[in-house]
Design an enzyme around this catalytic site. Structure first.
Site, PDB file in Angstrom:
ATOM      1  N   LYS A   1      -0.744  -3.925  13.635  1.00  0.00           N
ATOM      2  CA  LYS A   1      -2.128  -4.381  13.429  1.00  0.00           C
ATOM      3  C   LYS A   1      -3.007  -3.463  12.603  1.00  0.00           C
ATOM      4  CE  LYS A   1      -1.785  -6.963  17.530  1.00  0.00           C
ATOM      5  NZ  LYS A   1      -0.560  -6.180  17.828  1.00  0.00           N
TER       6      LYS A   1
ATOM      7  N   GLU B   1     -13.540   4.113  -9.597  1.00  0.00           N
ATOM      8  CA  GLU B   1     -12.550   5.145  -9.230  1.00  0.00           C
ATOM      9  C   GLU B   1     -12.078   4.960  -7.790  1.00  0.00           C
ATOM     10  OE1 GLU B   1     -13.334   9.308 -11.130  1.00  0.00           O
ATOM     11  OE2 GLU B   1     -15.277   8.340 -10.791  1.00  0.00           O
TER      12      GLU B   1
ATOM     13  N   GLN C   1       3.802  -3.176  18.098  1.00  0.00           N
ATOM     14  CA  GLN C   1       2.385  -2.843  18.323  1.00  0.00           C
ATOM     15  C   GLN C   1       1.792  -2.140  17.099  1.00  0.00           C
ATOM     16  OE1 GLN C   1       1.132  -1.391  22.249  1.00  0.00           O
ATOM     17  NE2 GLN C   1       0.036   0.259  21.231  1.00  0.00           N
TER      18      GLN C   1
ATOM     19  N   LYS D   1     -25.997  10.738 -17.806  1.00  0.00           N
ATOM     20  CA  LYS D   1     -24.636  10.826 -17.269  1.00  0.00           C
ATOM     21  C   LYS D   1     -24.465   9.910 -16.058  1.00  0.00           C
ATOM     22  CE  LYS D   1     -20.988  13.910 -15.889  1.00  0.00           C
ATOM     23  NZ  LYS D   1     -20.592  15.114 -15.177  1.00  0.00           N
TER      24      LYS D   1
ATOM     25  N   SER E   1     -26.364  12.480 -12.368  1.00  0.00           N
ATOM     26  CA  SER E   1     -26.630  13.896 -12.207  1.00  0.00           C
ATOM     27  C   SER E   1     -28.132  14.082 -12.297  1.00  0.00           C
ATOM     28  CB  SER E   1     -25.914  14.644 -13.329  1.00  0.00           C
ATOM     29  OG  SER E   1     -26.407  15.948 -13.431  1.00  0.00           O
TER      30      SER E   1
ATOM     31  N   ASN F   1       3.481 -11.813  24.889  1.00  0.00           N
ATOM     32  CA  ASN F   1       4.114 -11.878  23.568  1.00  0.00           C
ATOM     33  C   ASN F   1       3.592 -13.017  22.702  1.00  0.00           C
ATOM     34  OD1 ASN F   1       5.542  -9.753  24.530  1.00  0.00           O
ATOM     35  ND2 ASN F   1       7.504 -10.814  24.729  1.00  0.00           N
TER      36      ASN F   1
ATOM     37  N   THR G   1      -2.957  -2.583 -27.246  1.00  0.00           N
ATOM     38  CA  THR G   1      -1.661  -2.371 -26.615  1.00  0.00           C
ATOM     39  C   THR G   1      -1.422  -0.874 -26.698  1.00  0.00           C
ATOM     40  OG1 THR G   1      -0.489  -2.705 -28.686  1.00  0.00           O
ATOM     41  CG2 THR G   1      -0.650  -4.615 -27.232  1.00  0.00           C
ATOM     42  N   HIS G   2      -0.778  -0.313 -25.702  1.00  0.00           N
ATOM     43  CA  HIS G   2      -0.541   1.131 -25.677  1.00  0.00           C
ATOM     44  C   HIS G   2      -1.855   1.917 -25.783  1.00  0.00           C
ATOM     45  CE1 HIS G   2       3.731   0.266 -26.494  1.00  0.00           C
ATOM     46  NE2 HIS G   2       3.278  -0.586 -27.385  1.00  0.00           N
TER      47      HIS G   2
ATOM     48  N   TYR H   1      10.840  -9.247  21.269  1.00  0.00           N
ATOM     49  CA  TYR H   1       9.746  -8.304  21.206  1.00  0.00           C
ATOM     50  C   TYR H   1      10.215  -6.866  21.477  1.00  0.00           C
ATOM     51  CZ  TYR H   1       5.324  -6.009  21.779  1.00  0.00           C
ATOM     52  OH  TYR H   1       4.273  -5.139  21.608  1.00  0.00           O
TER      53      TYR H   1
END
Lengths: 461, 461, 461, 461
Positions: free
Chosen positions: A323, A288, A320, A281, A275, A108, A153-154, A315
């Site tokens: 992790k 993303e 377990q 492009k 592309s 432990n 803004t917005h 414990y």
């Protein structure tokens, strides 16, 4: 009956697979070995094991480290976890002394120590990567403290700002992240080693010594708490989540700015997919993906919060499950910071398009109103009424108010029929930006002040 | 066509309801007024408004504060938010001066300031409540540093510990929480006021002055960041989530301990619901509700993380969704800490049952094995083989090894046929507990050391 | 300059690692091959490719499948994803025909098809495993429809129920899960293949044919929606989360019941870890781990919800983050159901302890009150007052009311001084259990009715 | 000592506030009354209460309903929850009969029944609102099945589609939502009433009758499961979360499309906030708020999942935390759907800008390559090489390939020097869109097919 036997075997295998953590916790090998060496040194200093045994143990552990790092170590699922894998191998190498290593220690506190060491190591790595990203942002800022871009803004044009200033906004976010990681490092830099199973040990150990050897400030206070405490893991998960949220915001802007509609930036060829047929492009795959990776780190945070909810002391095997989420979040933020830094370093910035965009939305209309109030003693309401007329006139001739010449301006509204040339200064977009010169404001001068503050900070951290 | 009109009205109403934040953000009234007074003082000091106007504004704002606190203030949904509600009322009271208050300020930095002030105020409140809970736990610990209780792993008896030590485990958790709240307070104690909409202001303001007046260390660095930064809100949500997780663990134990099966504690009558017919039955409603409330605070955290993901700079209306979750989490942790403190203060502890439970599970068997190894020079494997025999014998006569007398012990295994009386000391449960005397261990002596450390900490914080 | 070069290489490598999905999406190899074969068949049927090419393609794909399943396939990170890995290998095997396979298809609809097929396949697997678990629970129920156990509310003894009935509660939860998986299977069994990049294709394809070949009910309706729709993935994540929540509840009870305090069940040796020295100690690791695994599946759900939030149409690279969480949740629920089924199959049930526990808490006191009201015409309030006296008397002689004999009962309260023997029937715990005979109630008879309903359901599903 | 008293009072008050659910669960008043009337009818039919009592109870309950709906009901926090508030008031109105209503029922099944009824009622409401939104989208689709807009991937122009088709993508999402709500309605339409506390009841009740009276298909199967089952609540929370995710995607697009850079749509004045000085500026507050509200519904989902994790059977007070999140999510989705429907209904669509945007990005270049392959028998690779040349030429004269005339085309590349006019048809953007005519594709014809499918569906649902 044979079938029954087969079933049992299968069950045993499945169970092994279910219980074992070796496949993921082997990432802790370096911390496990470091912790065991420190423990063995302390045991020898306290006379609990012989110096001879300590030397054998340390030599054996370093040999194992070499085996793992050169891919010569044989991983066996039956060992269940990294601790048993190393312990069993140590037994093969040094024989009886290996058994003595586990004196005054339990699985432990060993797990808690290894995991704390890992989180602390990674916290420092992440801080270094955040700092490097901030450096890159500050360099961009210093190159673009005079590059106009519409402040939004917005997602609507609001006021002209400079692109350097915009970059500093992110530098500030990542600096807060840096400090947040630093603060959790400090708060959690205590050694659980020697807590044993849950109650300490009858052996005459020196926990301050192992703490010191492992770079902790001191041992933790309470064995019962230490053996099931996972606050440090939650903190790194939260810090990473917040940091990825900031990354997702910058990514969103990079995606927007890369669109045909905005056209403010291009990813360098390395960081955009193209592309075959349309060379112009470029897909902003990297930002993303960075934005998308926010999901998994949020998930890892809520995952561990869920695991820990309502667990009685001390414990429980549930822990377990602590992790994999941390490993995943750590690896995600590390690669994300590396990639984002490289993207920003190589970003192609289209100043012309940025500045052209400022000419949409009459961004300096407010400045003219302010001018009328302050310099012409015109009452507030009248000034705004006049400005509205001017905007209306500008729209009618398809111009932005910043593009009006003095004749157009005088024509736009009867109250302005004899306005002086100086008003044009207030309609100028760059002047408008530079007028916002309050502390933390967007003027080029203030931006440079802020850059200097950052340069000082960078040289101190 | 009339129907159309009706539809539009309805839509307008729904829209108002949808957009308005007044119903929840009125909780910020005190912070809004405090912020406005500071802003007005700075404006006057800088000569941007007259001293006369400042006095009118401050007097008006204090009057409004009085109206709100005496429930005389008339809330109108059309005002949309607390800021407009106060601003409009101020206009009624002081006329034109009210309009000048908004000079060099925008809704964006005003909201950010109010909300930061709220979070900082509440952070201090929560710290005080955590401290009070720790005090109560430490008092229990000092009364029960010699009360035996089975230390558990996997909800199985593992080693005898003392109940005071168990309480200190929680005191340590809440102390880390206290420090985490303290650290976020420090990191976020900067004033966004004067950031204006997103880019600073052309007015000659003094942001250091308003920061000082509001108890902040300094103004924030970057207006663009400040107007949409919500890190401080995420931090308090995470801190509360972690703290509620700790509360859920203690609650789980209180529920378990209150069951017939455990019988370790009883809630005092105030904090348990009873059945009219069965007076001895007590439902641990309070800890169950505490455990359940973990859900909402986790939800609030993930809620705001979701809102912030991928938002481009600077202010977006999405951010209006930042407050309700924070208010809910703050109110939840505050009442939870109060209630838990009261529950712990009045908890009826059944020492006898705790100690009796230690006699199940042969908790001192390991101690005997240790004794044989250390004092009798018996090899490890042999010692463990012997102990296994003893446990087996004890089971056969329905006793715990701690209950065996010297004759039974001698009979249990041929190797022990002439064992000395002193072995009984090692089988004694209290001795077993006290043997774990390493730093942070469970021995009564160590528990007292830890209590003293806490008392020092409490007197310094 | 050479260093620069190295840096670039490193960046390229990191980027590759960052972008590539091959390491995880190779799990989709079978679905990818299945989808491609169906697509090639349709192309040939429509005359878009030659029959000869179709045969080459199909043969090549089956060969690749064989290579993968016999571990002979060479995975190259440069292939980036499973689709390119297979496509490139197909090129090596069949040359030019390979290129024609991608006619009238894009990566976007190919990924959507593969992933939908995977989710549908796994949904059926999970349903089968849920059914098997239900079968085991129903078998236990039929063996224990007369085994008393205290029914709990607030973890307090409330009413005597039978253990079979308790098992049926879980069988009902898992049956709802089974139906929920079934419902999402139905709702999502539509083929996105042929949606192409986002807008359909100019080729004369037959999407109904590929849908049929792949076991889908029909093609999806809208190409733009289909290429970025991930509802099916969210649904399986939610269904798994709900199912794991049910598993966590049963696990919690198994852990409680395995404690010394409860002593109702033991895990069979295979599913519990034991201590070398204390053979009677068994840690319920498996249910603890099951309970803990709830965290990761909750996290995976919130992870994908976060990814999808606010994504504009159509495909964005963010969506690449959809798979790992689904794979992880699917694998978690599959192994969890297998393990839980095995644990329940081999669970050792301690009837004696269960029944003994029913004698704590005066569980039949309410039945006596009911008897007095119904059979003796005693007013409700009086009956309850009497019962309270009886409980009080029983406590005073350390008995449960179910253990009182007729003399003790008559002594307990003056109103009962001449009560007839028949009252004892109402105090009897098994009678108390059997009295609750309403539909869905706990009586053995009702439990048997419910078991029969389940047996019918099992034979129909 | 007096202080002590005060403290206790305060504690009692706080505790009341902590425990009571009345403030939020009063929303269930209609369901509670409906449930109680059904229960009383069944009790009378079974002869458990008299017909006279039933009439009194029903009349009393309807009177209470009237009081609540006309705001005459006096809410008292001491009543703790809506059930006691109504029960106590019923006692005042009808005296003794009120007490008989609770026969064969407990708070646990009463709460479960009320809450299920609420969720079912709201599920139908939400379905109706989703349908209305779909109707609006289909109307827009039918008006714009020939309006070109650039179809995007990675927020980059990819292929020309029509705006109607784009709207249908969302209609499909909301249709899946509609079906998902429908499916959870079906799965959960069973009556827990009569499950009593956890084990059924000894009374001779008819659960099928109450199920029928309440509109449920049948009673639930297992009392123990029914009293703590909250799957129906989790399902509505998940369904709402998925639906809000879809809304957030449409909102994101509305925000993008409203920007100066895109200029595709404008919110009608009602649904956008404007600036006093710049009449052309409109902030898309409504879609921003819609996008932001995704956070709270995700949070509510994770909140209840957290509450339910690891709860032992049967009722635990934790479950009281189930309602507020559901109420909040229900109210959020309801107002969001109303508002979004109104926004879409009044949306101002700028066809010109949409079509102009299609001329950026050479969206028909691929069509030309396809033409060369299919009609000119030019090998694939050559065709693409040619196209690349054409794109390059078009860029050099600042045109999109769709804008080239036949002379420019012939000049662009030697291989095209004598190309026929018909190639222009393939470069035409509208033709390019209409070429994608596969099932579910973007062609106007296919879009009309899909609209018809929707109209059929709408008339059947």
């Amino acid at each position: 009956m044979q079938e029954q036997q087969i079933l049992k075997n299968t069950n045993a295998e499945i169970l092994n697979q279910f219980n074992a953590s070796l496949l993921f916790d082997k990432k802790l090998y370096a911390q496990d070995i470091k912790g065991s060496i420190a423990h063995s040194k302390m045991l020898a200093l306290q006379g609990i094991i012989s110096v001879d045994d300590q030397i054998k143990i340390e030599t054996g552990l370093l040999k194992i480290k070499g085996e793992i790092e050169s891919n010569q170590f044989v991983w066996k699922i039956e060992d269940e976890d990294i601790h048993m894998a190393i312990e069993n191998r140590l037994g093969q190498i040094v024989g009886g002394a290996a058994g003595r290593l586990h004196t005054a220690r339990s699985r432990n506190d060993q797990v808690a120590t290894d995991f704390t060491l890992y989180v602390q190591d990674k916290t420092l790595d992440i801080k270094a990567k955040l700092k490097r990203l901030i450096e890159v942002l500050v360099v961009i800022a210093s190159k673009h403290s005079d590059t106009l871009i519409p402040g939004m803004t917005h997602l609507q044009h609001a006021q002209p700002i400079n692109f350097g200033f915009h970059m500093l906004a992110y530098a500030n976010m990542f600096r807060r992240d840096f400090e947040r990681f630093g603060s959790s490092y400090e708060r959690n830099n205590y050694s659980p080693l020697g807590s044993a199973a849950l109650a300490g040990t009858p052996h005459n150990i020196d926990r301050f010594k192992t703490a010191e050897l492992l770079g902790f400030y001191a041992p933790t206070n309470c064995a019962l708490d230490s053996s099931s405490n996972r606050d440090f893991a939650l903190e790194i998960l939260f810090n990473i989540a917040t940091s990825m949220m900031h990354i997702s915001r910058l990514s969103e802007e990079l995606i927007l700015w890369s669109s045909y509609e905005f056209g403010f930036v291009k990813m360098s060829d390395e960081y955009a997919t193209t592309s075959s047929i349309m060379p112009q492009k470029k897909n902003p795959d990297v930002p993303e993906l960075l934005r998308g990776k926010t999901g998994r780190v949020y998930g890892n945070l809520i995952g561990l919060l869920t695991v820990m909810k309502g667990l009685p002391l001390a414990y429980n095997k549930d822990t377990q499950e602590d992790k994999e989420g941390v490993f995943d979040s750590v690896e995600t933020i590390e690669i994300s910071l590396d990639i984002l830094t490289a993207v920003m370093e190589t970003l192609i910035i289209n100043k012309e398009n940025m500045e052209k965009a400022c000419q949409i939305g009459h961004l300096s209309a407010t400045d003219m109103a302010d001018y009328l109030v302050k310099n012409k003693n015109i009452p507030f309401r009248t000034a705004y009424y006049i400005t509205k007329e001017v905007v209306s006139y500008a729209n009618s001739i398809n111009k932005d108010v910043s593009q009006l010449d003095i004749n157009e301006l005088r024509k736009s509204c009867s109250e302005l029929s004899s306005i002086e040339d100086e008003v044009l200064r207030y309609l100028d977009l760059r002047n408008s930006m530079n007028a916002r010169d309050s502390f933390g404001g967007t003027s080029t001068a203030q931006t440079k002040v802020q850059i200097e503050l950052f340069e000082n900070w960078l040289s101190c951290n």
